[in-house]
Design a protein around this motif. Structure first.
Motif, PDB file in Angstrom:
ATOM      1  N   PHE A   4       1.098  -0.758   0.239  1.00  0.00           N
ATOM      2  CA  PHE A   4       0.021   0.008   0.111  1.00  0.00           C
ATOM      3  C   PHE A   4       0.625   1.025  -0.191  1.00  0.00           C
ATOM      4  O   PHE A   4       2.067   1.030   0.221  1.00  0.00           O
ATOM      5  CB  PHE A   4      -1.191  -0.318   1.092  1.00  0.00           C
ATOM      6  N   ARG A  53       5.252   4.348   1.346  1.00  0.00           N
ATOM      7  CA  ARG A  53       4.891   2.683   1.169  1.00  0.00           C
ATOM      8  C   ARG A  53       4.892   1.349   2.447  1.00  0.00           C
ATOM      9  O   ARG A  53       6.286   1.865   2.203  1.00  0.00           O
ATOM     10  CB  ARG A  53       5.821   2.221  -0.509  1.00  0.00           C
ATOM     11  N   ASN A  65      -7.382  -3.748   3.278  1.00  0.00           N
ATOM     12  CA  ASN A  65      -7.649  -2.493   3.096  1.00  0.00           C
ATOM     13  C   ASN A  65      -8.042  -1.703   4.171  1.00  0.00           C
ATOM     14  O   ASN A  65      -7.689  -0.497   4.211  1.00  0.00           O
ATOM     15  CB  ASN A  65      -8.705  -2.524   2.094  1.00  0.00           C
ATOM     16  N   ALA A  68      -4.597  -1.100   5.891  1.00  0.00           N
ATOM     17  CA  ALA A  68      -4.105   0.148   5.818  1.00  0.00           C
ATOM     18  C   ALA A  68      -4.298   1.569   5.658  1.00  0.00           C
ATOM     19  O   ALA A  68      -3.879   2.541   5.901  1.00  0.00           O
ATOM     20  CB  ALA A  68      -3.690  -0.348   3.938  1.00  0.00           C
ATOM     21  N   ALA A  90      -4.832   6.971  -0.065  1.00  0.00           N
ATOM     22  CA  ALA A  90      -4.516   6.110  -0.034  1.00  0.00           C
ATOM     23  C   ALA A  90      -4.337   5.093  -1.345  1.00  0.00           C
ATOM     24  O   ALA A  90      -6.028   5.011  -1.780  1.00  0.00           O
ATOM     25  CB  ALA A  90      -5.426   5.188   1.292  1.00  0.00           C
ATOM     26  N   ARG A  92      -3.615   0.751  -3.327  1.00  0.00           N
ATOM     27  CA  ARG A  92      -3.123  -0.987  -2.756  1.00  0.00           C
ATOM     28  C   ARG A  92      -2.315  -0.878  -4.329  1.00  0.00           C
ATOM     29  O   ARG A  92      -2.730  -0.954  -5.299  1.00  0.00           O
ATOM     30  CB  ARG A  92      -4.802  -1.146  -3.199  1.00  0.00           C
ATOM     31  N   TRP A  98      -1.390   1.438  -9.505  1.00  0.00           N
ATOM     32  CA  TRP A  98      -1.663   1.720  -8.260  1.00  0.00           C
ATOM     33  C   TRP A  98      -3.444   2.377  -8.055  1.00  0.00           C
ATOM     34  O   TRP A  98      -3.399   2.825  -8.497  1.00  0.00           O
ATOM     35  CB  TRP A  98      -0.763   2.885  -7.501  1.00  0.00           C
TER      36      TRP A  98
END
Length: 101
Positions: A4, A53, A65, A68, A90, A92, A98
């Motif tokens: 992430f 990162r 998720n 994160a 944010a 992933r 990304w």
């Protein structure tokens, strides 16, 4: 382990804080819970932006998720103690891209 990244715009420093404290704080907050893979400072359209990162422990997709997003929220709160900020985002890593979460 899923990867992430968090990005946050830095719009100013709070009184009594040095510029390097911004990245140090961001990395320390995320590293307190997750493995930090990398960090960088960019200037986009004249606005500084930091990127951190990191990886979260592999589990179920939605749970990863959530972890994160929690880390990114904590990063935002931590950085706000030393700097004023703009957009916090944010992402992933998925299939080489990304994607926002």
């Amino acid at each position: 382990m899923p990867s992430f990244r968090a990005t946050v715009q830095i719009t100013g420093l709070r009184p009594g804080h040095a510029p390097e404290e911004v990245m140090d704080t961001a990395v320390a907050v995320v590293a307190s819970r997750h493995v930090v893979e990398a960090n960088q400072l960019d200037v986009v359209a004249g606005v500084p932006r930091i990127t951190v990162r990191f990886m979260v422990e592999a589990s179920e997709y939605d749970a990863e998720n959530r972890l994160a997003r929690d880390a990114v929220a904590s990063l935002g709160h931590g950085v706000n103690t030393v700097a004023t900020t703009g957009a916090l985002r944010a992402f992933r890593r998925s299939a080489g891209k990304w994607l926002p979460i």
